[in-house]
Scaffold this motif. Structure first.
Motif, PDB file in Angstrom:
ATOM      1  N   ALA A 106      22.223 -16.374 -38.986  1.00  0.00           N
ATOM      2  CA  ALA A 106      23.311 -18.166 -38.958  1.00  0.00           C
ATOM      3  C   ALA A 106      22.029 -18.850 -39.081  1.00  0.00           C
ATOM      4  O   ALA A 106      21.470 -19.370 -40.400  1.00  0.00           O
ATOM      5  N   PHE A 107      20.392 -18.561 -38.079  1.00  0.00           N
ATOM      6  CA  PHE A 107      19.960 -19.782 -38.682  1.00  0.00           C
ATOM      7  C   PHE A 107      18.670 -19.231 -39.991  1.00  0.00           C
ATOM      8  O   PHE A 107      18.226 -19.759 -40.976  1.00  0.00           O
ATOM      9  N   ALA A 108      18.500 -17.892 -40.508  1.00  0.00           N
ATOM     10  CA  ALA A 108      17.833 -17.644 -41.088  1.00  0.00           C
ATOM     11  C   ALA A 108      18.166 -17.881 -43.109  1.00  0.00           C
ATOM     12  O   ALA A 108      18.460 -17.744 -44.259  1.00  0.00           O
ATOM     13  N   PHE A 165      14.116 -17.125 -27.800  1.00  0.00           N
ATOM     14  CA  PHE A 165      12.381 -16.514 -28.025  1.00  0.00           C
ATOM     15  C   PHE A 165      13.274 -15.317 -28.797  1.00  0.00           C
ATOM     16  O   PHE A 165      12.674 -15.001 -29.997  1.00  0.00           O
ATOM     17  N   ASN A 166      14.346 -14.793 -28.320  1.00  0.00           N
ATOM     18  CA  ASN A 166      15.031 -13.077 -29.152  1.00  0.00           C
ATOM     19  C   ASN A 166      15.285 -13.605 -30.415  1.00  0.00           C
ATOM     20  O   ASN A 166      15.490 -12.901 -31.650  1.00  0.00           O
ATOM     21  N   ILE A 167      16.193 -15.417 -30.317  1.00  0.00           N
ATOM     22  CA  ILE A 167      16.462 -15.935 -31.991  1.00  0.00           C
ATOM     23  C   ILE A 167      15.643 -15.879 -32.592  1.00  0.00           C
ATOM     24  O   ILE A 167      15.663 -15.850 -33.654  1.00  0.00           O
ATOM     25  N   PHE A 168      14.192 -16.874 -32.265  1.00  0.00           N
ATOM     26  CA  PHE A 168      13.884 -16.291 -32.926  1.00  0.00           C
ATOM     27  C   PHE A 168      12.601 -15.550 -33.925  1.00  0.00           C
ATOM     28  O   PHE A 168      12.145 -15.798 -34.575  1.00  0.00           O
ATOM     29  N   LEU A 169      12.847 -14.549 -32.940  1.00  0.00           N
ATOM     30  CA  LEU A 169      12.418 -12.795 -33.003  1.00  0.00           C
ATOM     31  C   LEU A 169      13.317 -12.591 -34.275  1.00  0.00           C
ATOM     32  O   LEU A 169      12.551 -11.753 -35.428  1.00  0.00           O
ATOM     33  N   ILE A 170      14.171 -12.387 -34.056  1.00  0.00           N
ATOM     34  CA  ILE A 170      15.377 -12.330 -35.461  1.00  0.00           C
ATOM     35  C   ILE A 170      15.166 -13.209 -36.386  1.00  0.00           C
ATOM     36  O   ILE A 170      15.071 -12.188 -37.670  1.00  0.00           O
ATOM     37  N   ARG A 171      15.382 -13.971 -36.358  1.00  0.00           N
ATOM     38  CA  ARG A 171      15.008 -15.010 -37.636  1.00  0.00           C
ATOM     39  C   ARG A 171      14.048 -15.093 -38.029  1.00  0.00           C
ATOM     40  O   ARG A 171      14.092 -14.850 -39.577  1.00  0.00           O
ATOM     41  N   GLN A 172      12.894 -14.438 -37.145  1.00  0.00           N
ATOM     42  CA  GLN A 172      11.404 -14.720 -38.221  1.00  0.00           C
ATOM     43  C   GLN A 172      11.177 -12.786 -39.303  1.00  0.00           C
ATOM     44  O   GLN A 172      10.914 -13.290 -40.429  1.00  0.00           O
ATOM     45  N   PHE A 173      12.329 -12.238 -38.582  1.00  0.00           N
ATOM     46  CA  PHE A 173      12.089 -10.358 -39.252  1.00  0.00           C
ATOM     47  C   PHE A 173      13.485 -11.091 -40.461  1.00  0.00           C
ATOM     48  O   PHE A 173      12.936 -10.632 -41.878  1.00  0.00           O
ATOM     49  N   ILE A 174      14.311 -11.364 -40.655  1.00  0.00           N
ATOM     50  CA  ILE A 174      15.762 -11.960 -41.231  1.00  0.00           C
ATOM     51  C   ILE A 174      14.523 -12.614 -42.582  1.00  0.00           C
ATOM     52  O   ILE A 174      15.192 -11.997 -43.628  1.00  0.00           O
ATOM     53  N   THR A 285       6.267 -10.295 -36.270  1.00  0.00           N
ATOM     54  CA  THR A 285       7.095 -11.287 -36.229  1.00  0.00           C
ATOM     55  C   THR A 285       5.901 -12.367 -36.565  1.00  0.00           C
ATOM     56  O   THR A 285       5.310 -11.849 -36.583  1.00  0.00           O
ATOM     57  N   GLY A 286       6.772 -13.718 -36.867  1.00  0.00           N
ATOM     58  CA  GLY A 286       6.047 -14.622 -37.787  1.00  0.00           C
ATOM     59  C   GLY A 286       4.670 -14.435 -38.926  1.00  0.00           C
ATOM     60  O   GLY A 286       4.574 -15.284 -39.050  1.00  0.00           O
ATOM     61  N   MET A 287       5.134 -13.449 -39.947  1.00  0.00           N
ATOM     62  CA  MET A 287       4.473 -13.157 -40.380  1.00  0.00           C
ATOM     63  C   MET A 287       5.451 -13.877 -42.266  1.00  0.00           C
ATOM     64  O   MET A 287       4.319 -14.361 -42.519  1.00  0.00           O
ATOM     65  N   LYS A 288       7.033 -14.585 -42.060  1.00  0.00           N
ATOM     66  CA  LYS A 288       6.819 -15.392 -43.019  1.00  0.00           C
ATOM     67  C   LYS A 288       7.659 -16.497 -41.816  1.00  0.00           C
ATOM     68  O   LYS A 288       8.571 -16.623 -40.800  1.00  0.00           O
TER      69      LYS A 288
END
Length: 289
Positions: A106-108, A165-174, A285-288
């Protein structure tokens, strides 16, 4: 190639080889330092108590007493505690990973009113110490919902996003997945959930495994909350059972260390199974942003 250039190239390769060897040695030394406490626990579990207190201490047991584990299993309800722990961990990992994926998607990808504000609050909640919310949550679960001596206060929170943090991790991947895939699927008539399940989730499998591992490790080591919400000895998890076991044995360190080895072994096994995805997930994680 001239002799000078050849000599320089040869010298450069020699220097690189030397640095690789030195780096390898340093890594081995640090690995031994990290593994030494684990080895110390394991060797202690295979000794008699007089041998443990012997000075100077020996790094290797004189007699490998694997019978200590048999004695430990007779007094330490390992399988009962493991079952109780899995009752908490399995639904929490499944629910936390799934809801974190939904929130991260949803956030991505989605657009909705207040998205940036909600995202800022979500990320900001990671800066909030767990101790600040411990008492309000305990009052809410026990007095508000009457969930005394229950596993539900430990499970249900993971069905509400799985953690910031888990939401943040998933968002960064998406975010690292090209939007063109979503647009092509939309043209073909796919909805949000079809895109999520057919395109996004297969692409972020490493991140989902990392989230599941994080939840697993967090719950496996979470002594404080388990101590607060669980009171009955029949519902003790491995963390609570081991703490209680240590208190009962007092100075019997051989059985205590055997119980400790039994307690962290399943966690190590689960980590080794998923370590490939764990390293890949942390790396990407965090590449984008």
């Amino acid at each position: 190639m001239s002799e000078v250039a050849y000599a320089r190239l040869k010298s450069k390769k020699r220097s690189e080889r030397t640095m690789n060897v030195l780096t390898f040695i340093v890594v081995i030394v640090f690995a031994l330092i990290v593994l030494f406490p684990i080895w110390w626990i394991f060797r202690t579990s295979l000794m008699t108590n007089p041998e443990i207190y012997k000075y100077p201490p020996s790094l290797i047991p004189k007699n490998w007493l694997f019978s200590n584990y048999e004695k430990t299993l007779n007094v330490f309800k390992f399988w009962k505690y493991l079952w109780n722990t899995m009752i908490i961990i399995v639904p929490s990992c499944l629910g936390g990973t799934f809801t974190a994926t939904l929130c991260g998607y949803a956030f991505a990808r989605l657009r909705f009113r207040g998205k940036q504000l909600i995202w800022m609050l979500c990320v900001g909640s990671m800066l909030l110490p767990a101790m600040v919310t411990l008492i309000p949550l305990y009052i809410g679960w026990t007095r508000g919902l009457g969930l005394h001596d229950s596993y539900l206060p430990l499970i249900l929170p993971y069905f509400c996003g799985g953690g910031a943090f888990n939401i943040f991790l998933i968002r960064q991947f998406i975010l690292s997945i090209p939007r063109e895939l979503d647009q092509a699927a939309t043209i073909d008539g796919a909805g949000y959930f079809r895109i999520l399940f057919s395109i996004i989730m297969p692409a972020i499998k490493p991140a989902m495994i990392v989230v599941a591992l994080f939840i697993f490790i967090g719950l496996w080591n979470d002594l404080l909350q388990q101590m607060i919400y669980i009171n009955s000895s029949e519902k003790f998890t491995i963390a609570l059972g081991l703490t209680n076991f240590k208190g009962q044995l007092k100075q019997d360190w051989s059985l205590t260390m055997a119980a400790t080895c039994l307690s962290f072994a399943p966690g190590v096994i689960f980590y080794l199974i998923g370590q490939k995805y764990f390293v890949e997930g942390i790396t990407l994680t965090g590449m984008k942003s």
